[in-house]
Design a protein around this motif. Structure first.
Motif, mmCIF file in Angstrom:
data_model
loop_
_atom_site.group_PDB
_atom_site.id
_atom_site.type_symbol
_atom_site.label_atom_id
_atom_site.label_comp_id
_atom_site.label_asym_id
_atom_site.label_seq_id
_atom_site.Cartn_x
_atom_site.Cartn_y
_atom_site.Cartn_z
ATOM 1 N N ASP A 1 8.927 7.188 -2.595
ATOM 2 C CA ASP A 1 8.803 7.854 -1.626
ATOM 3 C C ASP A 1 8.115 7.273 -0.410
ATOM 4 O O ASP A 1 7.769 7.597 0.407
ATOM 5 C CB ASP A 1 7.941 9.187 -1.816
ATOM 6 N N SER A 2 7.735 5.866 -0.644
ATOM 7 C CA SER A 2 7.291 5.195 0.273
ATOM 8 C C SER A 2 8.201 4.574 1.456
ATOM 9 O O SER A 2 9.285 3.944 1.135
ATOM 10 C CB SER A 2 6.611 3.757 -0.371
ATOM 11 N N VAL A 3 7.800 4.946 2.642
ATOM 12 C CA VAL A 3 8.675 4.683 3.741
ATOM 13 C C VAL A 3 8.498 3.425 4.105
ATOM 14 O O VAL A 3 9.538 2.611 4.392
ATOM 15 C CB VAL A 3 8.071 5.435 4.993
ATOM 16 N N SER A 4 7.462 2.774 4.001
ATOM 17 C CA SER A 4 7.313 1.204 4.247
ATOM 18 C C SER A 4 7.453 0.224 2.941
ATOM 19 O O SER A 4 7.372 -0.885 3.038
ATOM 20 C CB SER A 4 5.759 0.942 4.701
ATOM 21 N N ASP A 5 7.919 0.775 1.822
ATOM 22 C CA ASP A 5 8.423 0.067 0.521
ATOM 23 C C ASP A 5 7.272 -0.664 0.151
ATOM 24 O O ASP A 5 7.287 -1.913 0.082
ATOM 25 C CB ASP A 5 9.847 -0.779 1.079
ATOM 26 N N ASN B 1 -7.756 2.322 -18.920
ATOM 27 C CA ASN B 1 -9.049 3.333 -18.869
ATOM 28 C C ASN B 1 -8.504 4.711 -18.392
ATOM 29 O O ASN B 1 -9.399 5.315 -18.029
ATOM 30 C CB ASN B 1 -10.082 2.857 -18.165
ATOM 31 N N ASN B 2 -7.099 5.029 -18.481
ATOM 32 C CA ASN B 2 -6.464 6.079 -18.161
ATOM 33 C C ASN B 2 -6.638 6.465 -16.621
ATOM 34 O O ASN B 2 -7.005 7.631 -16.452
ATOM 35 C CB ASN B 2 -7.337 7.365 -19.071
ATOM 36 N N THR B 3 -6.285 5.550 -16.024
ATOM 37 C CA THR B 3 -6.448 5.914 -14.365
ATOM 38 C C THR B 3 -5.082 5.293 -13.672
ATOM 39 O O THR B 3 -4.639 4.111 -14.416
ATOM 40 C CB THR B 3 -7.612 5.324 -13.709
ATOM 41 N N ILE B 4 -4.676 5.959 -12.923
ATOM 42 C CA ILE B 4 -3.653 5.302 -12.206
ATOM 43 C C ILE B 4 -4.041 5.043 -10.694
ATOM 44 O O ILE B 4 -4.628 5.905 -9.815
ATOM 45 C CB ILE B 4 -2.587 6.284 -12.096
ATOM 46 N N ARG B 5 -4.074 3.816 -10.309
ATOM 47 C CA ARG B 5 -4.421 3.354 -8.834
ATOM 48 C C ARG B 5 -3.092 2.979 -7.977
ATOM 49 O O ARG B 5 -2.307 2.556 -8.387
ATOM 50 C CB ARG B 5 -5.167 2.067 -9.017
ATOM 51 N N VAL B 6 -3.239 3.588 -6.888
ATOM 52 C CA VAL B 6 -2.169 3.627 -5.965
ATOM 53 C C VAL B 6 -2.605 2.542 -4.647
ATOM 54 O O VAL B 6 -3.583 2.762 -4.211
ATOM 55 C CB VAL B 6 -2.100 5.090 -5.214
ATOM 56 N N TYR B 7 -1.809 1.661 -4.633
ATOM 57 C CA TYR B 7 -1.939 0.645 -3.573
ATOM 58 C C TYR B 7 -0.862 0.626 -2.509
ATOM 59 O O TYR B 7 0.265 0.890 -2.731
ATOM 60 C CB TYR B 7 -2.045 -0.729 -4.076
ATOM 61 N N ASN B 8 -1.278 0.277 -1.330
ATOM 62 C CA ASN B 8 -0.429 0.224 -0.122
ATOM 63 C C ASN B 8 -0.919 -1.065 0.552
ATOM 64 O O ASN B 8 -1.606 -1.292 1.162
ATOM 65 C CB ASN B 8 -0.471 1.415 0.794
ATOM 66 N N HIS B 9 0.108 -2.076 0.073
ATOM 67 C CA HIS B 9 -0.144 -3.717 0.390
ATOM 68 C C HIS B 9 -1.463 -4.044 -0.499
ATOM 69 O O HIS B 9 -1.491 -3.846 -1.443
ATOM 70 C CB HIS B 9 -0.493 -3.880 2.122
ATOM 71 N N THR B 10 -2.603 -4.256 0.538
ATOM 72 C CA THR B 10 -3.821 -4.806 -0.117
ATOM 73 C C THR B 10 -4.683 -3.736 -0.361
ATOM 74 O O THR B 10 -5.778 -3.700 -0.925
ATOM 75 C CB THR B 10 -4.375 -5.732 0.733
ATOM 76 N N GLY C 1 1.609 13.938 -4.403
ATOM 77 C CA GLY C 1 2.329 13.442 -3.425
ATOM 78 C C GLY C 1 1.757 11.947 -3.267
ATOM 79 O O GLY C 1 0.820 11.490 -3.781
ATOM 80 N N ILE C 2 2.495 11.210 -2.369
ATOM 81 C CA ILE C 2 2.164 9.935 -2.254
ATOM 82 C C ILE C 2 0.914 9.669 -1.433
ATOM 83 O O ILE C 2 0.077 8.703 -1.515
ATOM 84 C CB ILE C 2 3.338 9.158 -1.246
ATOM 85 N N ASP C 3 0.310 10.807 -0.781
ATOM 86 C CA ASP C 3 -0.855 10.710 0.140
ATOM 87 C C ASP C 3 -1.802 11.717 -0.475
ATOM 88 O O ASP C 3 -2.694 12.216 0.148
ATOM 89 C CB ASP C 3 -0.623 11.061 1.454
ATOM 90 N N SER C 4 -1.596 12.098 -1.829
ATOM 91 C CA SER C 4 -2.702 13.091 -2.377
ATOM 92 C C SER C 4 -3.836 12.684 -2.671
ATOM 93 O O SER C 4 -4.115 11.794 -3.428
ATOM 94 C CB SER C 4 -1.740 14.065 -3.410
ATOM 95 N N GLU C 5 -5.137 13.355 -2.241
ATOM 96 C CA GLU C 5 -6.354 13.051 -2.600
ATOM 97 C C GLU C 5 -6.628 13.875 -3.871
ATOM 98 O O GLU C 5 -7.334 13.071 -4.755
ATOM 99 C CB GLU C 5 -7.357 13.409 -1.576
ATOM 100 N N VAL C 6 -6.166 15.073 -4.006
ATOM 101 C CA VAL C 6 -6.557 15.815 -5.148
ATOM 102 C C VAL C 6 -5.044 16.013 -5.812
ATOM 103 O O VAL C 6 -4.186 16.235 -5.153
ATOM 104 C CB VAL C 6 -7.058 17.113 -4.532
#
Length: 712
Positions: free
Chosen positions: A156-160, A169-178, A268-273
């Motif tokens: 769902d990333s518009v900017s790819d 450690n059972n976490t998923i980190r979401v990065y956008n570029h750096t 969602g792609i921008d979900s905080e919660v």
């Protein structure tokens, strides 16, 4: 080499360089990836990314014969040295970024723009320095025990540029570029501190994840409902703004743990919660749990989504991700700070496919020793019913046949249509790199899928490159005429309530439980005894799985031929009988046609006589209406007047003809003599003729009017 390397990639300079710098540890990894017509390969020796246009490389012999310069590879040099051990190369959805992942970190390399006649980067420049940045380098320095388990680009990333990274450690980190956008917790904290026991002993570590198709956000729907309820007293402008708000969706992220438990993270792609649910119920229940040694997960975006769970023992569980009728809640006893919602999903396992991991000589001798290794899954973007499983012992291609049944069920408009997932999946052992009982392995170091035409490129730890062409769909090999004939035959058989067609019977007889894969060469040559055992095993497979089945097919063909001959003889006798009956029916039809014409003529004559009798009887009835009598008398009078007028008209015509005759004769005599009538006589004669002509025209008009009145 031509049979296993149709693209002749072993001869290219790119793989010659790759072969000289392969990793020392022979464990399955993926150093290859392909996007459109570009093939990416990671050079571990120089820590750079090599790229070549594989479609242009196929035309190298033609270019060489034409005197053109051969197309070589390009080297993408990272601007920042990639110091980590790279075991996975993942190109983004649009091909603008490349993720270089290893156990101890992730780096992102920006791909330059393409230009030039062959679509190379920067007009075919040999070496290009590309911007590269590392993700959370300090995090790995401060936590040396932290490892990367999986990386996937978000669809769902518009900017790819949105990358999801699963950590140990059972976490998923979401990065956008750096930039680090979010940290989603998907399980209990697993870092070992002091004498505490690691949760890996209980299988609570997340090993893989995949992203399912998006669904409508239920929280968003409830928020919109409450906002609408509370804003009834607001202005029309506020209501219009609330309706114009964009509807949000959530992407179910399916997470697999080592013990086989499945969790779903709705975000969602921008979900905080986010919302974490699980472990979701897996049915049907079995004595042995599913996925006790789970190692990989894959989602095929069918409807409903198909979830593939792989075990290191070679088992593949195919399941459907369904919405639960009732939500179920599970207590989290490991980490009280982790909030888990009631599960809204269930998994229904439709089948389990067991793969053969290598051709071990111990299996041929009847011993129970089996080889286990981690498996990795990769989707086929061209054929959604197919995916690939690669491991230390080679490559399998698995076709999930019940997806086609799901699609047919959804497309069917019949009210009584029932869904029955009866088609079993098929697994083909394409490449085998382990065919003895020793500890030596020839693992897959890279796999790339080519498109248009469909193909497959494999890089082995021995340095050998396997390039094969793939059939997109077996149905495409059939002509449209054959497909139409097959559909008509199946429809007729279905209407007649008959069993499967002969083609399906032959396919069932030829269906093999074990296939003979391509045997890849190894770095260390095997002994003569191992080669002899391998030969015996191959001969046994050919006898039991190929020759024996062909004998069964031959017997089935003979039976079918005898049955067809008997049916043909019977049909010929029936044709002769039908021809005789057709002649008899033709003669009878000819006689009936003649009789029908005669009866039709008599009927027409009788109808006319009846009509005449009815008219006479109607006119002679004593109780006839006065108006009818008067109408009859008027018709008789008009008929008499018409006859008199017709007689007068005939007399006038005779008189006119006689006068015309005399006029013509007088004109001829006048031409012969110079005698001319006096002007007074000529005028008198002209007046008389004009008067007669007017009288004749009036009488003709009266006759026509009388004819219209009489109706004759």
């Amino acid at each position: 080499m031509a049979l296993t390397d149709v693209l002749e990639l072993n001869k290219t300079e790119l793989f010659t360089k790759i072969r000289n710098g392969l990793p020392i540890v022979p464990q399955t990894q993926n150093l290859l990836d392909c996007k459109d017509d570009l093939l990416y390969a990671w050079d571990s020796n120089e820590s750079c990314l090599l790229v070549t246009n594989w479609r242009v490389a196929q035309l190298q012999p033609e270019s060489k014969s034409a005197g053109k310069q051969l197309v070589s590879y390009q080297t993408l040099i990272p601007s920042n040295t990639v110091g980590l051990y790279v075991d996975r190369v993942v190109v983004s959805n649009e091909g603008s970024l490349v993720a270089l992942s290893g156990p101890q970190g992730v780096s992102i390399l920006e791909v330059p723009r393409r230009s030039g006649p062959n679509g190379n980067f920067m007009d075919g420049k040999a070496k290009i320095t590309c911007r590269t940045y590392s993700l959370d380098a300090l995090l790995f320095q401060n936590n040396p025990q932290l490892e990367v388990r999986q990386v996937r680009w978000h669809p769902d990333s518009v900017s790819d540029s949105t990358l999801l990274v699963l950590f140990s450690n059972n976490t998923i980190r979401v990065y956008n570029h750096t930039k680090l956008r979010h940290v989603w917790k998907v399980g209990p904290h697993t870092v070992k501190t002091g004498a505490n026991t690691s949760l890996s002993d209980f299988g609570e570590l997340s090993v893989d994840f995949d992203i399912a198709p998006a669904v409508k956000s239920r929280n968003e729907a409830s928020n919109v409902l409450s906002t609408t309820t509370n804003s009834l007293n607001q202005s029309n402008k506020t209501l219009a703004a609330a309706k114009a708000k964009k509807e949000r969706v959530e992407w179910p992220i399916v997470i697999l743990r080592e013990n086989g438990n499945i969790y779903i993270l709705l975000a969602g792609i921008d979900s905080e919660v986010t919302r974490l649910q699980g472990p979701i119920t897996i049915s049907p229940q079995t004595s042995a749990n599913y996925g006790l040694e789970s190692c990989a997960l894959l989602i095929i975006p069918s409807l409903p989504p198909t979830v593939i769970i792989a075990e290191s023992t070679g088992k593949l569980h195919h399941a459907l991700l369904l919405e639960a009728e009732t939500t179920e809640h599970y207590l989290n006893e490991v980490d009280d700070g982790l909030l888990i919602e009631p599960s809204e999903w269930t998994l229904h396992v439709t089948e389990t496919v067991e793969l053969e991991l290598g051709l071990s000589s111990s299996a041929a001798n009847g011993t129970s020793e089996t080889y286990n290794c981690p498996m990795y899954l990769k989707r086929d973007l061209i054929n959604e019913m197919r995916y690939f499983a690669y491991h230390n012992a080679g490559l399998h291609i698995i076709t999930v046949n019940f997806i086609a049944e799901l699609q047919r069920f959804l497309d069917s408009e019949a009210a009584d249509n029932q869904l029955a997932l009866a088609s079993a999946s098929s697994a083909e052992y394409i490449l085998c790199t382990k065919f003895d009982s020793s500890d030596r392995i020839n693992a897959v170091f890279g796999i790339a899928l080519l498109q248009m035409p469909a193909g497959l490129v494999l890089l082995l730890s021995s340095g050998q490159v396997i390039s094969l062409k793939l059939v997109i769909d077996a149905q495409l090999l059939m002509t449209p005429k054959d497909q139409t004939l097959r559909k008509v035959t199946d429809a007729v058989l279905e209407q007649q309530g008959m069993g499967p067609s002969f083609v399906d019977t032959i396919k069932g007889l030829l269906q093999r439980s074990v296939s003979q894969p391509i045997l890849a060469n190894k770095l260390n040559a095997s002994s003569a005894h191992e080669r002899y055992e391998l030969l015996n095993q191959s001969i046994e497979v050919l006898r039991s799985q190929y020759l024996k089945r062909h004998e069964l097919v031959r017997a089935e063909f003979a039976k079918r031929i005898n049955c067809i001959k008997l049916q043909k003889k019977q049909q010929l006798d029936e044709i002769k009988s039908l021809e005789h009956e057709r002649e008899i029916i033709s003669e009878r039809a000819h006689k009936l046609a003649e009789r029908f014409e005669e009866i039709s003529d008599n009927q027409e004559l009788l109808v006319r006589r009846c009509q005449k009798l009815m008219q006479e009887a109607n006119t002679t009835l004593p109780n006839n209406v006065v108006a009818e009598r008067e109408f009859t008398l008027e018709v008789a009078r008009i008929n008499k007047a018409t006859k008199s007028l017709a007689a007068a008209l005939d007399t006038a015509k005779k008189t006119s003809n006689k006068q015309r005759y005399h006029i013509g004769k007088s004109q001829e005599s006048g031409k012969s003599s110079t005698y001319e009538l006096p002007e007074k006589q000529q005028r008198t004669i002209t007046d008389v003729l004009t008067q007669l002509s007017s009288e004749i025209d009036r009488q003709i008009a009266d006759i026509k009017r009388m004819n219209k009145i009489v109706g004759t």
